[in-house]
Design a protein around this motif. Structure first.
Motif, mmCIF file in Angstrom:
data_model
loop_
_atom_site.group_PDB
_atom_site.id
_atom_site.type_symbol
_atom_site.label_atom_id
_atom_site.label_comp_id
_atom_site.label_asym_id
_atom_site.label_seq_id
_atom_site.Cartn_x
_atom_site.Cartn_y
_atom_site.Cartn_z
ATOM 1 N N LEU A 1 0.839 -1.193 0.000
ATOM 2 C CA LEU A 1 0.000 0.000 0.000
ATOM 3 C C LEU A 1 0.872 1.239 0.000
ATOM 4 C CD1 LEU A 1 -2.498 -1.160 2.781
ATOM 5 C CD2 LEU A 1 -2.837 -1.280 0.317
ATOM 6 N N VAL A 2 0.557 2.167 -0.874
ATOM 7 C CA VAL A 2 1.334 3.408 -0.965
ATOM 8 C C VAL A 2 0.373 4.597 -0.970
ATOM 9 C CG1 VAL A 2 2.966 4.764 -2.304
ATOM 10 C CG2 VAL A 2 3.169 2.264 -2.251
ATOM 11 N N GLU A 3 0.492 5.422 0.062
ATOM 12 C CA GLU A 3 -0.347 6.611 0.170
ATOM 13 C C GLU A 3 0.290 7.801 -0.547
ATOM 14 O OE1 GLU A 3 -0.516 4.560 4.322
ATOM 15 O OE2 GLU A 3 0.997 5.054 2.800
ATOM 16 N N SER A 4 -0.563 8.704 -0.995
ATOM 17 C CA SER A 4 -0.098 9.949 -1.602
ATOM 18 C C SER A 4 -1.179 11.006 -1.424
ATOM 19 C CB SER A 4 0.224 9.759 -3.086
ATOM 20 O OG SER A 4 -0.932 9.359 -3.796
ATOM 21 N N GLY A 5 -0.803 12.252 -1.704
ATOM 22 C CA GLY A 5 -1.780 13.330 -1.664
ATOM 23 C C GLY A 5 -1.728 14.211 -0.443
ATOM 24 N N GLY A 6 -0.869 13.866 0.505
ATOM 25 C CA GLY A 6 -0.753 14.710 1.686
ATOM 26 C C GLY A 6 -0.061 16.027 1.363
ATOM 27 N N SER B 1 -9.195 21.769 1.430
ATOM 28 C CA SER B 1 -9.465 20.369 1.100
ATOM 29 C C SER B 1 -8.212 19.683 0.598
ATOM 30 C CB SER B 1 -10.546 20.278 0.017
ATOM 31 O OG SER B 1 -11.766 20.831 0.442
ATOM 32 N N LEU B 2 -8.180 18.380 0.803
ATOM 33 C CA LEU B 2 -7.163 17.512 0.238
ATOM 34 C C LEU B 2 -7.812 16.192 -0.110
ATOM 35 C CD1 LEU B 2 -4.013 17.874 2.557
ATOM 36 C CD2 LEU B 2 -4.176 18.599 0.171
ATOM 37 N N ARG B 3 -7.248 15.506 -1.109
ATOM 38 C CA ARG B 3 -7.689 14.145 -1.391
ATOM 39 C C ARG B 3 -6.487 13.218 -1.296
ATOM 40 N NH1 ARG B 3 -10.378 11.161 -6.659
ATOM 41 N NH2 ARG B 3 -8.255 11.378 -7.484
ATOM 42 N N LEU B 4 -6.576 12.272 -0.379
ATOM 43 C CA LEU B 4 -5.544 11.255 -0.234
ATOM 44 C C LEU B 4 -5.880 10.060 -1.109
ATOM 45 C CD1 LEU B 4 -4.998 11.263 3.641
ATOM 46 C CD2 LEU B 4 -3.989 12.756 1.894
ATOM 47 N N SER B 5 -4.839 9.441 -1.629
ATOM 48 C CA SER B 5 -4.996 8.215 -2.402
ATOM 49 C C SER B 5 -4.129 7.130 -1.786
ATOM 50 C CB SER B 5 -4.565 8.423 -3.857
ATOM 51 O OG SER B 5 -5.347 9.415 -4.483
ATOM 52 N N CYS B 6 -4.565 5.908 -1.938
ATOM 53 C CA CYS B 6 -3.793 4.755 -1.477
ATOM 54 C C CYS B 6 -3.854 3.713 -2.591
ATOM 55 C CB CYS B 6 -4.361 4.217 -0.182
ATOM 56 S SG CYS B 6 -3.597 2.677 0.378
ATOM 57 N N ALA B 7 -2.721 3.496 -3.218
ATOM 58 C CA ALA B 7 -2.639 2.530 -4.310
ATOM 59 C C ALA B 7 -2.177 1.186 -3.768
ATOM 60 C CB ALA B 7 -1.674 3.028 -5.367
ATOM 61 N N ALA B 8 -2.891 0.141 -4.153
ATOM 62 C CA ALA B 8 -2.591 -1.206 -3.688
ATOM 63 C C ALA B 8 -2.037 -2.047 -4.823
ATOM 64 C CB ALA B 8 -3.844 -1.857 -3.130
ATOM 65 N N SER B 9 -1.142 -2.938 -4.479
ATOM 66 C CA SER B 9 -0.603 -3.873 -5.460
ATOM 67 C C SER B 9 -0.324 -5.197 -4.780
ATOM 68 C CB SER B 9 0.679 -3.316 -6.089
ATOM 69 O OG SER B 9 1.672 -3.140 -5.112
ATOM 70 N N GLY B 10 -0.288 -6.240 -5.566
ATOM 71 C CA GLY B 10 0.101 -7.538 -5.061
ATOM 72 C C GLY B 10 -1.002 -8.570 -5.042
#
Length: 125
Positions: free
Chosen positions: A4-9, A17-26
């Motif tokens: 899991l890798v978060e981004s957007g902070g 406002s902010l939008r955080l994303s969490c990309a999943a792999s595996g």
């Protein structure tokens, strides 16, 4: 195993406002319920929001209800946290987490199996 890798902070003024994303792999992303947690300086990590595999069930901490929205896009293997009307007390490191039981949601950190490294959110007054 799921990565899991978060981004957007970042840094934002109060009310912004902010939008955080969490990309999943595996692994197949839809096999997991997802959650967002946060840890403010000097405080324990706390629950923020959670969503089941389909996005049909969501739940929020009282402190963010009505301001934050969790969503997911299984085709993109990504979960989001839209944060509006941000307050200085929202300042924290935000973590996403995956839970191997996709049909139910949980607010307990111990119920989550995989964690990202976190992304910093700072809200200035």
């Amino acid at each position: 195993q799921v990565q899991l890798v978060e981004s957007g902070g970042g840094l934002v003024q109060a009310g912004g406002s902010l939008r955080l994303s969490c990309a999943a792999s595996g692994r197949t992303f839809s096999n997991y319920a997802m959650g967002w947690f946060r840890q403010a300086p000097g405080k324990a990590r706390e629950f923020v929001a959670t969503i089941n595999w389909s996005g049909g069930i969501t739940y929020y901490a009282d402190s963010v209800k009505g301001r934050f929205t969790i969503s997911r896009d299984n085709a993109k293997n990504t979960v989001y946290l839209q944060m509006n009307s941000l307050k200085p007390e929202d300042t924290a490191v935000y973590y996403c987490a995956a839970r191997r039981r996709p049909f139910t949601i949980s607010t307990l950190q111990s119920d989550y199996d995989y964690w990202g490294q976190g992304t910093q959110v700072t809200v200035s007054s």
